[in-house]
Design a protein around this motif. Structure first.
Motif, PDB file in Angstrom:
ATOM      1  N   PRO A   1      50.881 -93.388  -0.491  1.00  0.00           N
ATOM      2  CA  PRO A   1      49.769 -93.404   0.480  1.00  0.00           C
ATOM      3  C   PRO A   1      49.164 -92.015   0.721  1.00  0.00           C
ATOM      4  CG  PRO A   1      51.555 -94.771   1.278  1.00  0.00           C
ATOM      5  CD  PRO A   1      52.065 -94.041   0.067  1.00  0.00           C
ATOM      6  N   THR A   2      50.000 -90.981   0.724  1.00  0.00           N
ATOM      7  CA  THR A   2      49.484 -89.618   0.887  1.00  0.00           C
ATOM      8  C   THR A   2      48.648 -89.227  -0.321  1.00  0.00           C
ATOM      9  OG1 THR A   2      51.419 -89.051   2.209  1.00  0.00           O
ATOM     10  CG2 THR A   2      50.129 -87.220   1.306  1.00  0.00           C
ATOM     11  N   TYR A   3      49.092 -89.604  -1.510  1.00  0.00           N
ATOM     12  CA  TYR A   3      48.323 -89.332  -2.735  1.00  0.00           C
ATOM     13  C   TYR A   3      46.946 -89.982  -2.654  1.00  0.00           C
ATOM     14  CZ  TYR A   3      46.774 -89.729  -7.562  1.00  0.00           C
ATOM     15  OH  TYR A   3      46.024 -89.692  -8.701  1.00  0.00           O
ATOM     16  N   GLU A   4      46.910 -91.248  -2.234  1.00  0.00           N
ATOM     17  CA  GLU A   4      45.626 -91.944  -2.111  1.00  0.00           C
ATOM     18  C   GLU A   4      44.737 -91.295  -1.051  1.00  0.00           C
ATOM     19  OE1 GLU A   4      47.107 -95.960  -1.513  1.00  0.00           O
ATOM     20  OE2 GLU A   4      46.431 -96.473  -3.534  1.00  0.00           O
ATOM     21  N   LYS A   5      45.348 -90.829   0.032  1.00  0.00           N
ATOM     22  CA  LYS A   5      44.583 -90.152   1.085  1.00  0.00           C
ATOM     23  C   LYS A   5      43.986 -88.846   0.549  1.00  0.00           C
ATOM     24  CE  LYS A   5      44.964 -88.476   5.800  1.00  0.00           C
ATOM     25  NZ  LYS A   5      45.839 -88.298   6.955  1.00  0.00           N
ATOM     26  N   ILE A   6      44.776 -88.089  -0.215  1.00  0.00           N
ATOM     27  CA  ILE A   6      44.284 -86.841  -0.808  1.00  0.00           C
ATOM     28  C   ILE A   6      43.124 -87.135  -1.754  1.00  0.00           C
ATOM     29  CG2 ILE A   6      44.871 -84.977  -2.426  1.00  0.00           C
ATOM     30  CD1 ILE A   6      47.661 -84.945  -1.110  1.00  0.00           C
ATOM     31  N   ARG A   7      43.243 -88.188  -2.574  1.00  0.00           N
ATOM     32  CA  ARG A   7      42.145 -88.570  -3.479  1.00  0.00           C
ATOM     33  C   ARG A   7      40.876 -88.873  -2.699  1.00  0.00           C
ATOM     34  NH1 ARG A   7      42.369 -90.438  -8.683  1.00  0.00           N
ATOM     35  NH2 ARG A   7      40.879 -92.057  -8.129  1.00  0.00           N
ATOM     36  N   THR A   8      41.025 -89.557  -1.580  1.00  0.00           N
ATOM     37  CA  THR A   8      39.870 -89.899  -0.751  1.00  0.00           C
ATOM     38  C   THR A   8      39.233 -88.646  -0.160  1.00  0.00           C
ATOM     39  OG1 THR A   8      40.872 -92.016  -0.208  1.00  0.00           O
ATOM     40  CG2 THR A   8      39.108 -91.253   1.238  1.00  0.00           C
TER      41      THR A   8
ATOM     42  N   VAL B   1      39.402 -85.542  -1.301  1.00  0.00           N
ATOM     43  CA  VAL B   1      38.765 -84.767  -2.371  1.00  0.00           C
ATOM     44  C   VAL B   1      37.444 -85.415  -2.784  1.00  0.00           C
ATOM     45  CG1 VAL B   1      39.002 -84.034  -4.780  1.00  0.00           C
ATOM     46  CG2 VAL B   1      40.906 -83.730  -3.189  1.00  0.00           C
ATOM     47  N   ALA B   2      37.426 -86.743  -2.899  1.00  0.00           N
ATOM     48  CA  ALA B   2      36.186 -87.440  -3.266  1.00  0.00           C
ATOM     49  C   ALA B   2      35.122 -87.252  -2.184  1.00  0.00           C
ATOM     50  CB  ALA B   2      36.463 -88.925  -3.491  1.00  0.00           C
ATOM     51  N   ASP B   3      35.523 -87.336  -0.912  1.00  0.00           N
ATOM     52  CA  ASP B   3      34.571 -87.130   0.185  1.00  0.00           C
ATOM     53  C   ASP B   3      34.024 -85.702   0.173  1.00  0.00           C
ATOM     54  OD1 ASP B   3      34.985 -89.716   0.965  1.00  0.00           O
ATOM     55  OD2 ASP B   3      36.238 -89.225   2.708  1.00  0.00           O
TER      56      ASP B   3
ATOM     57  N   ARG C   1      33.766 -83.742  -2.402  1.00  0.00           N
ATOM     58  CA  ARG C   1      32.864 -83.611  -3.545  1.00  0.00           C
ATOM     59  C   ARG C   1      31.518 -84.268  -3.248  1.00  0.00           C
ATOM     60  NH1 ARG C   1      31.488 -82.161  -8.238  1.00  0.00           N
ATOM     61  NH2 ARG C   1      30.662 -83.527  -9.851  1.00  0.00           N
ATOM     62  N   ALA C   2      31.553 -85.443  -2.638  1.00  0.00           N
ATOM     63  CA  ALA C   2      30.306 -86.134  -2.306  1.00  0.00           C
ATOM     64  C   ALA C   2      29.482 -85.296  -1.330  1.00  0.00           C
ATOM     65  CB  ALA C   2      30.603 -87.506  -1.711  1.00  0.00           C
ATOM     66  N   GLU C   3      30.144 -84.688  -0.351  1.00  0.00           N
ATOM     67  CA  GLU C   3      29.435 -83.838   0.615  1.00  0.00           C
ATOM     68  C   GLU C   3      28.846 -82.618  -0.075  1.00  0.00           C
ATOM     69  OE1 GLU C   3      27.928 -82.429   4.245  1.00  0.00           O
ATOM     70  OE2 GLU C   3      28.582 -84.410   3.594  1.00  0.00           O
ATOM     71  N   TYR C   4      29.611 -82.018  -0.988  1.00  0.00           N
ATOM     72  CA  TYR C   4      29.096 -80.861  -1.724  1.00  0.00           C
ATOM     73  C   TYR C   4      27.885 -81.257  -2.577  1.00  0.00           C
ATOM     74  CZ  TYR C   4      28.499 -77.238  -5.149  1.00  0.00           C
ATOM     75  OH  TYR C   4      27.941 -76.283  -5.950  1.00  0.00           O
ATOM     76  N   MET C   5      27.984 -82.387  -3.256  1.00  0.00           N
ATOM     77  CA  MET C   5      26.876 -82.820  -4.105  1.00  0.00           C
ATOM     78  C   MET C   5      25.632 -83.134  -3.257  1.00  0.00           C
ATOM     79  SD  MET C   5      28.008 -82.395  -7.064  1.00  0.00           S
ATOM     80  CE  MET C   5      26.740 -83.118  -8.062  1.00  0.00           C
ATOM     81  N   ARG C   6      25.838 -83.566  -2.025  1.00  0.00           N
ATOM     82  CA  ARG C   6      24.716 -83.879  -1.146  1.00  0.00           C
ATOM     83  C   ARG C   6      24.044 -82.615  -0.635  1.00  0.00           C
ATOM     84  NH1 ARG C   6      23.614 -84.388   4.082  1.00  0.00           N
ATOM     85  NH2 ARG C   6      25.704 -83.945   4.824  1.00  0.00           N
ATOM     86  N   THR C   7      24.856 -81.618  -0.221  1.00  0.00           N
ATOM     87  CA  THR C   7      24.291 -80.431   0.420  1.00  0.00           C
ATOM     88  C   THR C   7      24.212 -79.218  -0.491  1.00  0.00           C
ATOM     89  OG1 THR C   7      26.453 -79.702   1.214  1.00  0.00           O
ATOM     90  CG2 THR C   7      25.161 -81.160   2.658  1.00  0.00           C
ATOM     91  N   LYS C   8      24.996 -79.217  -1.577  1.00  0.00           N
ATOM     92  CA  LYS C   8      25.073 -78.085  -2.506  1.00  0.00           C
ATOM     93  C   LYS C   8      25.488 -76.793  -1.802  1.00  0.00           C
ATOM     94  CE  LYS C   8      23.742 -80.224  -6.219  1.00  0.00           C
ATOM     95  NZ  LYS C   8      24.686 -80.614  -7.210  1.00  0.00           N
TER      96      LYS C   8
END
Length: 147
Positions: A85-92, A94-96, A98-105
């Motif tokens: 569950p911690t691994y899945e939380k870390i994946r989430t 990191v994905a969030d 990355r999505a925020e970075y791609m949105r705001t650069k």
């Protein structure tokens, strides 16, 4: 990454010839460790798929699959550093991120903005001021003197 480098802890990496080298921690190295299911003690097969003709060169390339499409997942196969569950939380997380970075650069609040925001908070000549930014991080700066 900073903690690894401050404590002079190197990470194992493979060079272009496949030889093992111990090098300074990088964002890429830490991301690969955190994204590897073996870190959570799992054996996984089929995390990527081959895409034909998607590169500029027209050669096959690999693309990641969503976690629910991995072909084989055997949890608790290896000694784990973290639970699943911690691994899945870390994946989430990191994905969030990355999505925020791609949105705001951007990589977060610029230092000058945090300085200006904190300096505008209050009394002149005060000691260092701290303000909460996001996700528990705090930015502490010395306010400017207006003399």
């Amino acid at each position: 990454m900073r903690v690894f480098n401050q404590r002079n802890l190197d990470l194992p990496r493979r060079d272009r010839h496949g030889d093992l080298r111990w090098t300074r921690a990088t964002i890429s190295a830490i991301a690969k460790i955190l994204g590897n299911p073996a870190y959570a003690g799992a054996f996984v097969y089929g995390r990527t798929r081959t895409c034909h003709g998607t590169c500029e060169s027209g050669l096959p390339s690999k693309a990641p699959r969503p976690i629910d499409q991995w072909r084989i997942v055997v949890k608790d196969r290896y000694p784990a550093y973290i639970d699943w569950p911690t691994y899945e939380k870390i994946r989430t997380i990191v994905a969030d991120n990355r999505a925020e970075y791609m949105r705001t650069k951007t990589r977060g609040l610029p230092a000058t903005a945090s300085y200006c925001c904190t300096a505008s908070l209050g009394a002149q000549g005060a000691d260092t001021r701290c303000m909460s930014v996001t996700r528990g991080w705090r930015v502490c700066v010395q306010p400017p003197s207006y003399t």
